[in-house]
Design a protein around this motif. Structure first.
Motif, mmCIF file in Angstrom:
data_model
loop_
_atom_site.group_PDB
_atom_site.id
_atom_site.type_symbol
_atom_site.label_atom_id
_atom_site.label_comp_id
_atom_site.label_asym_id
_atom_site.label_seq_id
_atom_site.Cartn_x
_atom_site.Cartn_y
_atom_site.Cartn_z
ATOM 1 N N SER A 164 -0.546 4.292 -0.890
ATOM 2 C CA SER A 164 -1.547 5.346 -1.079
ATOM 3 C C SER A 164 -1.118 6.657 -0.437
ATOM 4 N N ARG A 165 -0.235 6.612 0.573
ATOM 5 C CA ARG A 165 0.227 7.855 1.198
ATOM 6 C C ARG A 165 1.054 8.693 0.229
ATOM 7 N N PHE A 166 1.499 8.088 -0.865
ATOM 8 C CA PHE A 166 2.293 8.804 -1.863
ATOM 9 C C PHE A 166 1.456 9.224 -3.068
ATOM 10 N N GLY A 168 7.372 5.489 8.331
ATOM 11 C CA GLY A 168 7.491 6.930 8.481
ATOM 12 C C GLY A 168 8.886 7.394 8.837
ATOM 13 N N ASN A 198 7.893 11.677 -3.354
ATOM 14 C CA ASN A 198 6.668 12.327 -3.839
ATOM 15 C C ASN A 198 6.938 13.189 -5.062
ATOM 16 N N ASP A 234 0.845 -1.190 0.000
ATOM 17 C CA ASP A 234 0.000 0.000 0.000
ATOM 18 C C ASP A 234 0.884 1.246 0.000
#
Length: 400
Positions: free
Chosen positions: A69-71, A131, A140, A67
């Motif tokens: 998705s945070r990027f 993190g 990003n 996963d």
């Protein structure tokens, strides 16, 4: 990110001072002690497969979606693949690949993060999701440009911190693996290789090894910054006074011992304090190592004052110094360096660039006014813009 980049270069230089200190003078064979290896990753995904020796470099051993998705709007996979260590033996390595959704054969950047660690849990395949990866904002930026990004655990399965040539091989095989994973749809992607400080050194090794180790890869550009290019030269001028980041240097020497146990038998020359520090950080990540080793020194952990310039140790550092390697990258290069760099002196990096220029390689060498840390940030916009041009097929600029 500034702290990580600064710590990486300081760690490398401190490692060199320790490596050339009495602690690792080559003893008689009977005195050799084995390097202390890290605990294997408890996740079976990282383990070698029974057929590892029969597989080719870059072959996918296993893969799994992750996963990311945070990027943003991207898909991600982790890939375990076959690579080779410095002794020519097969190893299982891991890379994490993030691909913006939509499209086929997106530009692929293998970005070598800074890993100042000895534990198997400290590579980007873990820190990207915990993190703890300080370079995550740069990931990003690359994804927003439409690039796919590969983040190899370039220290390998034994966390051989300091072994940059090994890292170059792991990088190249990681690119192969990413392009062989059907789901990623990167089969014919143009490839860029990038990194700063220790990550830049590993990127440089990937660049110079590619023509012989992985000639089939379409590497269109190498962006490397703050590279310590001549490790032995750096070591000559270093002292052994207590330093707040001594733990990182000690860790780098332990990492090199893991990769070159017969040439760097560190354990046989450690004091009781040195053995205790080694045992404490064997599986540690960066901050834990810094805390454990703060304000200690090589003299405190070394036992034997003889043979301060062991030839076998010198040979290992020369073998991992880009300035000493006679090969030249095939892909054009963007290099940046701080003029006032106190950790990785400009002269050796400039001499390495001159070697490449003399061989006809287009190199854009950007010398920035500041020290190592500020240059890491100031050089990134130029590096990303330069890679944009290579992916667009533009002629590579050169200021040779």
């Amino acid at each position: 990110m500034r702290i990580a980049l600064r710590d990486s270069a300081t760690a490398l230089l401190a490692a060199l001072a320790l490596a050339l200190s009495p602690a690792i003078a080559t003893p008689p064979p009977a005195a050799l002690a084995q390097a202390l290896m890290p605990a294997p990753d408890p996740d079976p995904f990282y383990w070698p497969t029974p057929d590892l020796g029969a597989r080719a470099n870059g072959d996918v051993l296993r893969s799994r979606p992750v996963d990311v998705s945070r990027f943003g709007n991207a898909d991600g996979w982790q890939i375990a693949y076959r690579s080779t260590n410095s002794s020519g033996h097969p190893i299982a390595a891991v890379t994490t690949v993030l691909v913006p959704r939509g499209g086929v054969n997106r530009p692929l950047v293998s970005y070598q993060t800074i890993i100042n660690s000895l534990g198997t849990r400290c590579g980007p395949s873990h820190t990207l999701f915990s993190g703890q990866l300080q370079e995550a904002p740069l990931i990003n930026l690359m994804l927003l440009r439409g690039w796919a990004v590969a983040l190899p655990d370039h220290l390998g399965p034994t966390s051989a911190y300091g072994a940059a040539r090994l890292g170059g091989q792991i990088v190249l095989d990681g690119i192969r693996a990413a392009q062989r994973l059907p789901e990623a749809r990167l089969w014919r992607s143009p490839v860029g290789v990038a990194g700063y400080s220790g990550g830049g050194m590993t990127s440089g090794w990937a660049g110079v090894l590619a023509p012989t180790y992985a000639p089939e890869l379409n590497i269109v550009g190498i962006a490397q910054g703050g590279v310590p290019a001549n490790l032995s030269e750096l070591a000559n001028g270093l002292g052994t006074a207590p330093h707040p980041l001594f733990g990182l240097g000690f860790a780098a020497t332990l990492g090199l011992e893991r990769e070159y146990p017969s040439s760097i038998p560190l354990a046989s020359g450690l004091t009781a304090a040195g053995l205790a520090l080694r045992d404490r950080i064997t599986n540690a990540c960066s901050q834990e190592i810094i805390d454990a080793g703060a304000n200690h020194s090589a003299a405190e952990v070394s036992a034997d004052p003889a043979q301060i310039h062991a030839p076998a140790v010198r040979a290992i550092f020369d073998d991992n110094s880009l300035m000493m390697y006679r090969g030249v990258p095939r892909a054009p290069m963007y290099a940046w360096h701080g003029r006032a760099d106190q950790l990785a002196p400009l002269d050796s990096a400039a001499a390495t660039v001159r070697n490449y220029c003399a061989a006809g390689l287009p190199v854009q060498f950007n010398v920035l006014p500041g020290d190592h840390g500020p240059a890491s940030i100031e050089g990134l916009p130029g590096a990303l813009g330069w890679l944009d041009g290579r992916f667009a097929g533009q002629p590579a600029p050169s200021n040779c």
